[in-house]
Motif scaffolding. Structure first.
Motif, PDB file in Angstrom:
ATOM      1  N   PHE A   1       9.163  11.670 -57.504  1.00 42.47           N
ATOM      2  CA  PHE A   1       9.344  13.098 -57.744  1.00 42.47           C
ATOM      3  C   PHE A   1       7.970  13.733 -57.854  1.00 42.47           C
ATOM      4  CE2 PHE A   1      10.493  16.489 -61.034  1.00 42.47           C
ATOM      5  CZ  PHE A   1      11.145  17.307 -60.134  1.00 42.47           C
ATOM      6  N   GLY A   2       7.806  14.908 -57.277  1.00 42.30           N
ATOM      7  CA  GLY A   2       6.498  15.522 -57.354  1.00 42.30           C
ATOM      8  C   GLY A   2       6.491  17.002 -57.006  1.00 42.30           C
ATOM      9  N   PHE A   3       5.302  17.587 -57.109  1.00 42.06           N
ATOM     10  CA  PHE A   3       5.091  19.015 -56.860  1.00 42.06           C
ATOM     11  C   PHE A   3       3.870  19.129 -55.958  1.00 42.06           C
ATOM     12  CE2 PHE A   3       3.080  23.041 -58.740  1.00 42.06           C
ATOM     13  CZ  PHE A   3       3.830  23.890 -57.940  1.00 42.06           C
ATOM     14  N   ILE A   4       4.125  19.512 -54.686  1.00 42.34           N
ATOM     15  CA  ILE A   4       3.051  19.550 -53.691  1.00 42.34           C
ATOM     16  C   ILE A   4       3.100  20.882 -52.951  1.00 42.34           C
ATOM     17  CG2 ILE A   4       2.071  18.440 -51.634  1.00 42.34           C
ATOM     18  CD1 ILE A   4       3.619  15.892 -52.405  1.00 42.34           C
ATOM     19  N   ASN A   5       2.024  21.631 -52.985  1.00 38.82           N
ATOM     20  CA  ASN A   5       1.934  22.878 -52.200  1.00 38.82           C
ATOM     21  C   ASN A   5       3.140  23.794 -52.360  1.00 38.82           C
ATOM     22  OD1 ASN A   5      -0.410  21.867 -51.156  1.00 38.82           O
ATOM     23  ND2 ASN A   5       0.592  21.027 -49.326  1.00 38.82           N
ATOM     24  N   ASN A   6       3.490  24.121 -53.577  1.00 38.95           N
ATOM     25  CA  ASN A   6       4.618  25.012 -53.851  1.00 38.95           C
ATOM     26  C   ASN A   6       5.988  24.442 -53.474  1.00 38.95           C
ATOM     27  OD1 ASN A   6       2.979  27.028 -54.921  1.00 38.95           O
ATOM     28  ND2 ASN A   6       2.529  27.788 -52.842  1.00 38.95           N
ATOM     29  N   TYR A   7       6.051  23.141 -53.302  1.00 39.97           N
ATOM     30  CA  TYR A   7       7.345  22.502 -53.096  1.00 39.97           C
ATOM     31  C   TYR A   7       7.563  21.413 -54.156  1.00 39.97           C
ATOM     32  CZ  TYR A   7       7.687  24.586 -48.434  1.00 39.97           C
ATOM     33  OH  TYR A   7       7.777  25.470 -47.397  1.00 39.97           O
TER      34      TYR A   7
END
Lengths: 373, 373
Positions: free
Chosen positions: B223-229
């Motif tokens: 699970f992660g948060f990359i470039n506004n996604y």
């Protein structure tokens, strides 16, 4: 205290009464229940009506004080009673409020009442000379036919179940049709010869559904047709429904006496195949083409925007090769009301009605018109 | 033949894909699934998107012929697959049709296809440096908070679940609020210190619900948060959801640190009493007045047109006598998401927020504003 009442029986009675009351009533009193306390008999009577139908049920109650009657909102009274965990419920009257509480007083509801004079007076019926019929039989006569009754306002006489006494055969018959299909069920009812049931009568959808509910858990009920009302007495009350005016169509004339072709097929496999064959049809009418050859059946949906489906099934077919189209819903709804493992479809040609019967569905027949595309 | 595929796995994958596709799409292609057949790996990829969210799942398939990709209506493909009883399904391509059949050929569906070029291209994400988190933990973080997210379009940043890494504590936190109430859950996630999760981010309602579904049956997901996604990798695919823009409100500031009064009460009895106290309220907002005295709690509904209700409950109360009104729905929805037999409500006065926690609900807290009438 006004009365002490068993919670489960009261809840059951209110459920029935609430089914009759008119929820969308323009007259507020038609959504009310009339409560009548009779201390001499230790009975509480609950009455509801929508003017076409009426119900009066009774329940044992420990009543204190004089006879009393008033109206309460039926649905809300029912919803309040449902919330109780206790076995017994206490009712009290406090001016224009009915107080509903448990014995300990840990929960208390106040419900607005109104005068009993506002409640319409209902016709009364004598229990004499009515037909004694097992509750399950009456419920079955309704449940196995009513799904064919018309839902269109315009087709008034088709909007219910037609009951016809067949005195010579000792049977009661129920028939319903919307003009495209027809379901018929005959049941032996010993004693029908001696009852005052003489002619056929049509009970509207709401009335018929309530009769089925009031009958199904009862050993025997009394059922009859008096002065344009169908009426029912069961172990805890009575119900009436004004019958539909007009003459039920001559359904005998539309049932063919001879068929050239017979298909025998597993009921469950057929239902499953009809559901599958229509999965790509989004419209309400779901035409399914049936190709009949010896020992094989091919169901297919018409070529649509999204695609098409084709399902092959093994079946026993005696007759000429035939291609015929039905609204799948009309087949599935009938098959779901049947019990037989294997059913028989009798056919003539692609424009003539098809008759469906089953070995384990004695007295039942279903007639359906093909779609002509 | 194009491919032979296990039916149950295909059905499961299509269910997930269909949850992402846009059913009310103004662009038809957003209701499509992109199918990509890769014979070298013997994999079929299924991709769907509504432009805000995207999903790409894979399934083992016995593939013949060269690589191929095209689009089909996702919901219809899913509905067709569901109807099969067989364990294996054969896919064939015939011009602009996908043929779906069983091995015997007794059932056959043709589904209209369109070109893969029409399908939007989706962002891609690397699996590296994402947070490894047990699927059940991620699903729980969402399920125990999302019921508080706002359904009003205007409150954009409140329309989802706010994820906040608490690296020093080794925890991941989820928070949701609609401005009237707030739910918060902390869960230990070993390894969160080393992941690339640095700041908080807000996942919208649809995205969060899908993440929960894709995670709940999985041992561990990434699970992660990359470039506004926000993005998720599970055992059979990956999913992304564009995060909501804007800053989540400073929720810490609204949680009081001290309380004067504490109520301890059985969670189930409290839910039941709240339901009963509101049975006569027809409106959407259901105010319930709570009178708190030592060891007793009285719930009552306001005097309405139809009447009123009053429910007494035993409870353990430490504090000053207090009368406070809540929207019953806000209490019931929180209590239903908790596990503890007994819960604690901490209060100050009739205008200040109330904090609900429970011994068996570690890491969870719920804050709710009273109604001021």
């Amino acid at each position: 205290m006004l009365a002490k009442i068993d919670k489960r029986n009261l809840e059951k009675l209110l459920k029935r009464a609430d089914g009759v009351a008119d929820k969308k009533a323009s007259m507020a009193v038609l959504s009310m229940a009339l409560l009548t306390f009779e201390p001499e008999k230790n009975l509480l009577y609950i009455t509801t009506t929508d003017l076409e139908q009426g119900f009066k049920g009774r329940i044992q109650a420990e009543i204190e004080g004089g006879p009393l009657s008033f109206c309460v909102p039926c649905r809300k009274f029912y919803e309040i009673i449902k919330t109780f965990d206790e076995n017994e419920i206490i009712l009290q009257k406090d001016n224009s409020r009915l107080i509903i509480r448990d014995e300990e007083g840990s929960s208390k509801f106040e419900l607005a009442c109104s005068d009993s004079e506002e409640f319409p007076s209902l016709p009364e019926f004598a229990e004499e000379n009515l037909l004694d019929i097992p509750g399950k039989v009456l419920a079955e006569l309704i449940d196995k036919t009513i799904f064919c009754a018309s839902k269109e306002e315009a087709r008034f006489v088709l909007g219910g179940v037609y009951f016809e006494p067949l005195k010579e055969d000792g049977k009661l018959r129920a028939v319903a049709s919307d003009g495209h299909r027809l379901a018929l069920l005959d049941r032996d009812v010993p004693g029908i010869e001696d009852s005052n049931l003489k002619e056929g009568f049509i009970v509207g959808r709401k009335g018929a559904e309530i009769i089925s509910e009031l009958a199904e858990d009862e050993l025997v009920v009394k059922f009859g047709f008096i002065n344009n009302y169908a009426c029912l007495f069961n172990s805890y009350g009575f119900f009436f429904s004004r019958t539909l005016e007009g003459t039920f169509p001559d359904y005998r004339a539309v049932i063919p006496q001879e068929f050239k072709n017979i298909l025998k097929i597993s009921r469950k496999l057929f239902i499953n195949a009809l559901d599958r064959a229509t999965v790509l049809i989004s419209e309400k009418f779901k035409p399914v083409k049936i190709d009949l050859k010896r020992d094989e059946l091919i169901l297919s949906s018409p070529e649509g925007e999204l695609g098409m489906a084709e399902i092959k099934l093994r079946a026993e077919y005696q007759g000429n090769p035939l291609t015929i189209t039905f609204n799948a819903e009309y087949l599935v709804s009938a098959l779901e009301h049947m019990n037989s493992e294997e059913i028989e479809m009798k056919l003539n040609d692609e424009r003539s009605p098809c008759l469906i019967t089953g070995y384990r569905d004695e007295g039942f027949l279903y007639l359906v018109m093909p779609m002509v595309i």
